[in-house]
Structures are given as structure tokens and as C-alpha cells.
Write a protein that holds these residues in place. Structure first.
Motif, short mmCIF file in Angstrom:
data_model
loop_
_atom_site.label_atom_id
_atom_site.label_comp_id
_atom_site.label_asym_id
_atom_site.label_seq_id
_atom_site.Cartn_x
_atom_site.Cartn_y
_atom_site.Cartn_z
N GLU A 276 0.91 0.83 -8.75
CA GLU A 276 0.15 1.79 -7.94
C GLU A 276 -0.43 1.16 -6.68
OE1 GLU A 276 -0.28 1.24 -11.17
OE2 GLU A 276 0.60 3.08 -12.01
N ALA A 277 -0.60 -0.16 -6.70
CA ALA A 277 -1.16 -0.84 -5.53
C ALA A 277 -0.21 -0.79 -4.34
CB ALA A 277 -1.48 -2.29 -5.86
N TYR A 278 1.08 -0.53 -4.60
CA TYR A 278 2.08 -0.50 -3.54
C TYR A 278 2.63 0.90 -3.30
CZ TYR A 278 1.96 -5.47 -4.66
OH TYR A 278 1.55 -6.75 -4.90
N ASP A 279 1.91 1.89 -3.78
CA ASP A 279 2.37 3.28 -3.64
C ASP A 279 2.04 3.78 -2.24
OD1 ASP A 279 3.39 5.75 -4.16
OD2 ASP A 279 1.73 6.42 -5.43
N TYR A 280 2.82 3.31 -1.25
CA TYR A 280 2.55 3.65 0.14
C TYR A 280 3.12 5.03 0.44
CZ TYR A 280 1.88 -1.40 0.30
OH TYR A 280 1.46 -2.69 0.05
N LYS A 281 2.23 5.99 0.63
CA LYS A 281 2.64 7.36 0.88
C LYS A 281 3.10 7.55 2.33
CE LYS A 281 1.68 9.32 -3.13
NZ LYS A 281 2.73 9.98 -3.94
N GLY A 282 4.04 8.46 2.52
CA GLY A 282 4.44 8.84 3.87
C GLY A 282 3.35 9.68 4.51
N ARG A 283 3.33 9.70 5.82
CA ARG A 283 2.32 10.47 6.55
C ARG A 283 2.51 11.96 6.32
NH1 ARG A 283 1.71 9.27 12.85
NH2 ARG A 283 0.91 7.31 11.95
N GLY A 284 1.43 12.68 6.10
CA GLY A 284 1.49 14.12 5.92
C GLY A 284 1.74 14.84 7.23
#
Length: 295
Positions: A276-284
Motif C-alpha cells: 500500500e505504500a507504493y499505491d500511487y494513484k493516477g491524477r483525478g
């Protein structure tokens, strides 16, 4: 090509000394390496007529993995207050192998004014690939062969003087020569297939384009997975008497997704922190507005 490497104390020993566990350490010997490689390139193009051509190309490339992640590694024993070097990966005894790649490519292109079409098939094989240690993130070896091959295509068509429709795609396969023959490259490193499509309106003052970008799923032989996603963007510009106004909506439908890099990081660095520490979400959904003047 010449690489000059300084003497280096192992990273773990540096940390231990900083914590007060030991006061000194032997350095892994540095040195200098050089590489002399001959490369060959050849390409040709044949004009079928005024609108279309076929072409072919062969090229060779040479690459060197990051020396900082290879040299300077060693196993140590604490003797009294000093870290004694037992053995190491150093310049003199363990020269870093270079990677030579042969690439073949064939393609076709057509441009009639109304229709623009391009397609290509390629095959690339490297005589070695880099193997990393998941715990130290350092290079363990440069050994197994790697190959990447696939198809690319792009088509755009003017259905009206002001309206263009288009699509492009890239289908790619990445494999490593392992113990059981050619196996899927790890999802932590492999490129994923992708596609895009667009519809655009263009006149003297207004340019407006709706486009989609799709990344496809990927799964390797170890069941590591990359989940694909699709995002839509609306971008445009309007010519003013002085300058032009640009505007757009990125991720038009506010798609919730984790970037490909975020998913790869969870595979590569999972031994260090929770995924979860690397769960980089894309920009909304993002709105943009700009004004520019050329002079």
C-alpha cells in the motif's frame, strides 16, 4: 567507454558504523574498466508510389547496467571494532558485463491526404539481461538473454474537412530465457500493451479533441499482475485576435486507477514496505486553462 569506480565501503557497514556498531571498515577496491564494442546499422526504404513506402532496418545497441548498483558489494565480518572484508564484487575481479542488442524492424506507411496509415513489426534480442536482488535492490548478475517483440499501428482518417478520427495501438511481448525456455518477463519490468483513439474537430479558430488512452492487463509466470485502465481527455485551443486560449479536462470521467509504475513498485519493493505504500494513484479529473502569445 570508460568507467572509473572509487573504493567503496559496503552500505550495510556504513549504517552499522553510524549506529555505533564498529568504528571502521575495509573498502571494496575500486578501479577502472573500459569497453570497446563495434556496432552495425543498416536501413532501407522503398517507395511503392507517391503515397506509400515500405522500409526495413537493422540496428545494434550497447548498454551498461548502473555500475553503482553492482560494484562496491562485499561480505564482511566484524572483528573487534573493525569490519573485515571477506570477499566482494569489485572492478578487478568482477567486470560488469555489457549488454549488446540486435534489433530488426519492418514497416509500411501510407498517406493519401485523407488517410494516414503506419504499421511496423519489430524484434529485439539482448544477449544478457540484468537480475536484481529484491532485498538489497542491487544487481546480482547480468546473464540471461532477453527479447522484446511486437506490432505497432496508427491510422487517422479525415471523414470531413474539419473532422478527423484516429486510433493507434502497440502490442508487445517481453520474455526472458530462463530454465524452462522463454518465459514472461517480470511484471515489475515488462512493458504493457496499449492503445489510443481520438476524434477531433479543426477549423480556422477552434481545435477540439477527445482522446482515450488504454493500458492493458499483464500477468507474468509468477502470477504478478498489472491491472489495465482507460482514461479520457478533452483538450482544445481557440485562436484569439492576439494569442490563443488553451483548455482541457484531463481524466474526463474521473477514473480511479493506480499508475503502472505504482503497480510495478508494489512488486519490486514489496520486501521493504507494505504494498500500500507504493499505491500511487493516477491524477483525478483535472481542469486546465492557459493563454499564450507567440512573438
Amino acid at each position: 567507454m570508460v568507467n572509473k569506480i572509487d573504493d567503496f565501503v559496503g552500505y550495510t557497514q556504513q549504517k552499522n558504523i553510524a549506529k555505533g556498531k564498529g568504528s571502521s571498515a575495509d573498502a571494496v577496491p575500486g578501479g577502472e574498466t573500459d569497453y570497446s564494442v563495434g556496432l552495425f546499422n543498416l536501413g532501407t526504404i522503398f517507395h511503392i508510389n507517391n503515397n506509400s513506402q515500405v522500409w526495413a532496418n537493422f540496428s545494434q545497441g550497447f548498454d551498461l547496467a548502473d555500475p553503482a548498483k553492482y560494484y562496491g558489494q562485499g561480505s564482511y565480518t566484524l572483528v573487534g571494532d573493525h569490519w573485515q572484508l571477506n570477499d566482494s564484487i569489485n572492478v578487478s575481479d568482477s567486470k560488469l558485463s555489457g549488454i549488446k542488442t540486435n534489433s530488426f524492424e519492418m514497416g509500411y506507411r501510407l498517406d493519401t491526404g485523407e488517410l494516414n496509415l503506419q504499421t511496423a513489426a519489430y524484434y529485439s534480442q539482448s544477449d544478457k539481461s540484468v537480475k536484481y536482488n529484491k532485498n538489497t535492490l542491487l544487481i546480482e548478475d547480468v546473464e540471461d538473454k532477453k527479447r522484446v517483440y511486437g506490432l505497432e499501428a496508427l491510422a487517422a482518417y479525415w471523414v470531413h474537412d474539419n473532422v478527423q478520427l484516429g486510433a493507434s495501438g502497440h502490442y508487445v511481448i517481453s520474455e526472458l530465457d530462463g530454465d524452462n525456455g522463454w518465459e514472461d518477463l517480470s511484471a515489475g519490468e515488462a512493458s504493457t500493451s496499449k492503445a489510443s483513439a481520438w476524434a477531433g474537430w479543426y477549423d480556422d479558430n477552434l481545435a477540439l479533441k477527445l482522446q482515450s488512452q488504454t493500458m492493458f492487463d499483464y500477468e507474468d509466470d509468477a502470477d504478478n499482475k498489472l491491472d489495465g485502465y482507460t482514461v479520457f481527455d478533452l483538450v482544445g485551443s481557440y485562436q484569439l485576435p492576439v494569442g490563443s486560449l488553451g483548455f482541457g479536462i484531463q481524466n474526463l470521467f474521473n477514473e480511479d486507477y493506480t499508475t503502472i509504475w505504482g503497480q510495478r513498485a508494489q512488486i519490486l519493493y514489496s520486501s521493504h514496505y507494505a504494498p500500500e505504500a507504493y499505491d500511487y494513484k493516477g491524477r483525478g479529473r483535472t481542469y486546465t486553462l492557459n493563454y499564450q502569445v507567440k512573438f
